[in-house]
Design a protein around this motif. Structure first.
Motif, PDB file in Angstrom:
ATOM      1  N   UNK A  98       0.839  -1.217  -0.155  1.00  0.00           N
ATOM      2  CA  UNK A  98       0.101  -0.081   0.192  1.00  0.00           C
ATOM      3  C   UNK A  98       0.789   1.281   0.216  1.00  0.00           C
ATOM      4  N   UNK A  99       2.087   1.175   0.828  1.00  0.00           N
ATOM      5  CA  UNK A  99       2.668   2.355   1.117  1.00  0.00           C
ATOM      6  C   UNK A  99       3.404   2.411  -0.468  1.00  0.00           C
ATOM      7  N   UNK A 100       3.829   1.436  -1.114  1.00  0.00           N
ATOM      8  CA  UNK A 100       4.335   1.976  -2.429  1.00  0.00           C
ATOM      9  C   UNK A 100       3.569   2.430  -3.260  1.00  0.00           C
ATOM     10  N   UNK A 101       2.214   2.139  -3.618  1.00  0.00           N
ATOM     11  CA  UNK A 101       1.303   2.497  -4.422  1.00  0.00           C
ATOM     12  C   UNK A 101       0.883   3.905  -3.974  1.00  0.00           C
ATOM     13  N   UNK A 102       0.637   4.344  -2.911  1.00  0.00           N
ATOM     14  CA  UNK A 102       0.166   5.519  -2.663  1.00  0.00           C
ATOM     15  C   UNK A 102       1.351   6.557  -2.675  1.00  0.00           C
ATOM     16  N   UNK A 103       2.638   6.189  -2.308  1.00  0.00           N
ATOM     17  CA  UNK A 103       3.841   7.306  -2.882  1.00  0.00           C
ATOM     18  C   UNK A 103       3.852   7.354  -4.174  1.00  0.00           C
ATOM     19  N   UNK A 104       3.734   6.334  -5.008  1.00  0.00           N
ATOM     20  CA  UNK A 104       3.572   6.473  -6.487  1.00  0.00           C
ATOM     21  C   UNK A 104       2.713   7.639  -6.941  1.00  0.00           C
ATOM     22  N   UNK A 105       1.565   7.456  -6.534  1.00  0.00           N
ATOM     23  CA  UNK A 105       0.344   8.386  -6.826  1.00  0.00           C
ATOM     24  C   UNK A 105       0.356   9.429  -6.158  1.00  0.00           C
ATOM     25  N   UNK A 106       1.043   9.574  -5.234  1.00  0.00           N
ATOM     26  CA  UNK A 106       1.210  11.016  -4.107  1.00  0.00           C
ATOM     27  C   UNK A 106      -0.491  11.090  -3.449  1.00  0.00           C
ATOM     28  N   UNK A 107      -0.966   9.845  -3.124  1.00  0.00           N
ATOM     29  CA  UNK A 107      -2.198   9.790  -2.266  1.00  0.00           C
ATOM     30  C   UNK A 107      -2.118   9.358  -0.849  1.00  0.00           C
ATOM     31  N   UNK A 108      -2.844   9.724  -0.010  1.00  0.00           N
ATOM     32  CA  UNK A 108      -2.711   9.193   1.164  1.00  0.00           C
ATOM     33  C   UNK A 108      -4.377   8.912   1.730  1.00  0.00           C
ATOM     34  N   UNK A 121       0.595   7.224   3.896  1.00  0.00           N
ATOM     35  CA  UNK A 121       0.773   7.788   2.771  1.00  0.00           C
ATOM     36  C   UNK A 121       1.499   9.143   2.671  1.00  0.00           C
ATOM     37  N   UNK A 122       2.134   9.847   1.609  1.00  0.00           N
ATOM     38  CA  UNK A 122       2.647  10.860   1.754  1.00  0.00           C
ATOM     39  C   UNK A 122       2.004  12.111   2.002  1.00  0.00           C
ATOM     40  N   UNK A 123       2.003  12.782   3.046  1.00  0.00           N
ATOM     41  CA  UNK A 123       1.549  14.017   3.238  1.00  0.00           C
ATOM     42  C   UNK A 123       2.538  14.993   3.842  1.00  0.00           C
ATOM     43  N   UNK A 124       2.467  16.535   3.539  1.00  0.00           N
ATOM     44  CA  UNK A 124       3.321  17.401   3.810  1.00  0.00           C
ATOM     45  C   UNK A 124       3.471  17.775   5.258  1.00  0.00           C
ATOM     46  N   UNK A 125       4.401  18.241   6.096  1.00  0.00           N
ATOM     47  CA  UNK A 125       4.822  18.412   7.431  1.00  0.00           C
ATOM     48  C   UNK A 125       3.367  19.197   7.772  1.00  0.00           C
ATOM     49  N   UNK A 126       2.989  20.063   7.182  1.00  0.00           N
ATOM     50  CA  UNK A 126       1.903  21.399   7.606  1.00  0.00           C
ATOM     51  C   UNK A 126       0.855  20.302   7.457  1.00  0.00           C
ATOM     52  N   UNK A 127       0.395  19.427   6.342  1.00  0.00           N
ATOM     53  CA  UNK A 127      -0.789  18.665   6.418  1.00  0.00           C
ATOM     54  C   UNK A 127      -0.836  17.834   7.538  1.00  0.00           C
ATOM     55  N   UNK A 128       0.331  17.109   8.152  1.00  0.00           N
ATOM     56  CA  UNK A 128       0.319  16.289   9.150  1.00  0.00           C
ATOM     57  C   UNK A 128       0.028  17.101  10.381  1.00  0.00           C
ATOM     58  N   UNK A 129       0.686  18.117  10.517  1.00  0.00           N
ATOM     59  CA  UNK A 129       0.478  18.973  11.897  1.00  0.00           C
ATOM     60  C   UNK A 129      -1.281  19.426  11.952  1.00  0.00           C
ATOM     61  N   UNK A 130      -1.649  19.722  10.723  1.00  0.00           N
ATOM     62  CA  UNK A 130      -3.139  20.182  10.752  1.00  0.00           C
ATOM     63  C   UNK A 130      -4.060  18.865  11.361  1.00  0.00           C
ATOM     64  N   UNK A 131      -3.574  17.623  10.524  1.00  0.00           N
ATOM     65  CA  UNK A 131      -4.322  16.757  10.485  1.00  0.00           C
ATOM     66  C   UNK A 131      -4.378  16.075  12.235  1.00  0.00           C
ATOM     67  N   UNK A 164      -9.111  18.242   2.807  1.00  0.00           N
ATOM     68  CA  UNK A 164     -10.379  17.997   2.323  1.00  0.00           C
ATOM     69  C   UNK A 164     -10.428  17.291   1.216  1.00  0.00           C
ATOM     70  N   UNK A 165      -9.722  18.074   0.325  1.00  0.00           N
ATOM     71  CA  UNK A 165      -9.645  17.742  -1.152  1.00  0.00           C
ATOM     72  C   UNK A 165      -9.314  16.249  -1.217  1.00  0.00           C
ATOM     73  N   UNK A 166      -8.369  15.920  -0.311  1.00  0.00           N
ATOM     74  CA  UNK A 166      -7.385  14.637  -0.181  1.00  0.00           C
ATOM     75  C   UNK A 166      -8.437  13.525   0.209  1.00  0.00           C
ATOM     76  N   UNK A 167      -9.355  14.069   0.791  1.00  0.00           N
ATOM     77  CA  UNK A 167     -10.471  13.095   1.506  1.00  0.00           C
ATOM     78  C   UNK A 167      -9.835  12.665   2.914  1.00  0.00           C
ATOM     79  N   UNK A 168      -8.983  13.562   3.708  1.00  0.00           N
ATOM     80  CA  UNK A 168      -8.302  12.946   4.773  1.00  0.00           C
ATOM     81  C   UNK A 168      -8.997  13.716   5.952  1.00  0.00           C
ATOM     82  N   UNK A 169      -9.814  14.840   5.689  1.00  0.00           N
ATOM     83  CA  UNK A 169     -10.655  15.385   6.869  1.00  0.00           C
ATOM     84  C   UNK A 169     -12.068  15.553   6.157  1.00  0.00           C
ATOM     85  N   UNK A 170     -13.124  15.654   6.978  1.00  0.00           N
ATOM     86  CA  UNK A 170     -14.556  15.810   6.544  1.00  0.00           C
ATOM     87  C   UNK A 170     -14.669  17.016   7.164  1.00  0.00           C
TER      88      UNK A 170
END
Lengths: 190, 311
Positions: A98-108, A121-131, A164-170
């Motif tokens: 899963x990590x490999x395919x998420x990394x490849x497609x820049x999905x989380x 999956x890959x998220x920026x530091x900023x995204x991670x802190x907010x999440x 939200x666009x990445x469907x990681x928060x509602x």
């Protein structure tokens, strides 16, 4: 409304009753189609949990066909009302694929680890802190997140919008929150 | 006139080149006899590659079986003669093989032509792989699933790219020559279109003066390029995953196609990373070798991307 989908049940129903391994692209594509059919019910659930706990082996091809392409569809074509997919029951060897395919497609994605939502999956530091703040405080508004992180409101609004666009928060009437996995229970669709 | 192709006494990935060099100058429809009478040993690569060699011939070749009874008996137990009977005119004494009873044959030679075959291969091998990888080769239990994924992806290369069927075999043996340890080896061989022609069929392929079998192997193995990448960015991950698994367990991956061979080489081996200008042989021939772990060996490298797993 929530829905729980057991991937191994879908595999055996959609492809072959004898299979317990998620391998090959055609298998992954058939399983994804079956899951998408469940997601496209007349009254779609807001959060659907895809459960891998009954899956034995998951290869890269299936991980890409099922998880990455489901997420791609969700992020590229947001639905009204909002719908979210979370994951559970993944073992370490599933995560390798899963990590490999998420990394490849820049999905989380959001998955449940011992009852707690986590990011994979890959998220920026900023995204991670907010999440992290949304997970700890949610539902929470952008101004409270910005205050907690010592950032401007504009900056936090942009980052939360990206999450939200990445469907990681509602987005809910009470503020931002993390989509949470649903546990399997008798009577729920699988 | 029949041309005689001498099969080396010890047939493995390296010595199979002698077979290819003898075959290359011959027209595909020329009658050929593969003379394995003096063969004493063959790796899973050697046996599956012999089947691919027969597959590459327009005229049904002949095959003289090993005269050594133990060798012939072992080849029979790997399933070699059962498949060879469909491709060669067999000569000599052909022992009857009992399927799957050889303790070091994890997977007897198995044809792969379609997706169901990949499911069957992965399903058949799992319990035995767990016993041998963990029990005999002392690999961590995590290796078993990675091994299954690797096997699955290697077999899918045939289904998706070869344009014809191929064969897979998995076996353990003592690799004393270079390593002095037991190894588990996956061999996947076909005589299909090969990497270069597969990549050339992609709409996004751009031909230049340097394009050849070696560049095609570099593109696929090093840069994870697939003919399906055009319009689907998720393609090409199979070989990347195989490479990751092999590196993690200090193993060796080699891929031969056309006139080139690329290898990911661990510290215990002295192979060449890229060989060009080899005698031409159709299709793709893949070998994955994972060595036994001994006390004191460094821990396996972390899985890719593990840093982001749980923040």
């Amino acid at each position: 409304m929530m829905q729980h989908i057991d991937v191994s049940t879908v595999l055996q129903g959609a492809v072959c009753a004898l299979y317990s391994n998620l391998v090959t692209r055609p298998t992954g594509a058939a399983v994804r189609s079956a899951i998408e059919a469940l997601l496209e019910t007349r009254h779609p659930p807001i959060v659907t949990t895809i459960d891998f706990s009954g899956v034995n082996l998951l290869d890269f091809s299936c991980a890409d066909e099922i998880v990455a392409k489901l997420l791609l569809r969700q992020t590229e074509s947001p639905t009204v009302p909002d719908r979210f997919v979370t994951f559970r029951g993944m073992r370490d060897d599933h995560l390798d694929a899963l990590e490999a395919v998420l990394e490849r497609r820049a999905l989380a994605l959001v998955w449940e680890v011992e009852g707690r939502p986590e990011l994979l999956g890959p998220v920026s530091d900023d995204e991670a802190r907010h999440w992290d703040v949304v997970r700890a405080r949610g539902p929470v508004w952008a101004d409270m997140v910005a205050a907690e992180l010592g950032l401007t409101l504009d900056s936090s609004v942009r980052t939360l919008d990206s999450l939200w666009r990445r469907r990681l928060v509602m987005r809910t009437d009470a503020g931002f929150t993390v989509p949470r996995a649903t546990a399997p229970s008798p009577g729920r669709p699988s | 006139m029949t041309s005689v192709i001498s099969v080396p006494p010890s047939l493995d990935e390296q010595t199979f080149e002698h077979v290819v060099e003898q075959l290359a100058p011959l027209a595909p429809d020329e009658k050929v006899l593969f003379d394995a009478r003096h063969a004493r040993w063959a790796s899973p690569f050697g046996l599956t590659a012999l089947l691919a060699a027969a597959q590459s011939r327009a005229e049904r070749p002949s095959f003289a079986a090993p005269e050594n009874a133990d060798t012939a008996s072992y080849w029979a137990r790997t399933g070699f003669f059962r498949h060879a009977a469909e491709l060669f005119e067999l000569h000599g004494t052909i022992p009857r093989g009992r399927d799957g009873h050889e303790s070091d044959v994890l997977l007897e030679i198995t044809p792969v032509t379609q997706t169901d075959d990949v499911h069957a291969v992965v399903g058949r091998i799992q319990q035995k792989a767990a016993d041998i990888l963990h029990g005999q080769l002392k690999l961590e239990t995590a290796a078993t699933m990675g091994f299954g994924m690797t096997l699955s992806e290697a077999c899918q290369n045939i289904v998706e790219h070869a344009g014809c069927g191929g064969w897979v075999a998995v076996q353990t043996y003592s690799f004393r020559k270079r390593l002095g340890r037991r190894v588990v080896v996956i061999a996947v061989c076909d005589a299909g279109i090969g990497f270069r022609r597969s990549l050339e069929s992609s709409p996004s392929h751009r031909h230049d003066d340097r394009w050849n079998d070696a560049r095609a192997l570099e593109s696929a193995v090093v840069h994870a390029v697939s003919r399906f990448r055009h319009g689907d960015a998720g393609r090409g991950q199979g070989l990347a995953g195989i490479k990751r698994f092999t590196t993690r367990w200090d193993g060796k991956l080699s891929v031969r196609s056309g006139t080139a061979r690329i290898a990911m080489i661990p510290s215990w081996d002295e192979d060449e990373p890229m060989r060009e200008g080899l005698a031409p042989f159709p299709g793709a021939q893949v070998q994955i070798m994972i060595p036994e772990r001994l006390p004191g060996d460094p821990k396996p490298s972390a899985a890719a991307g593990a840093r982001g797993r749980i923040r």
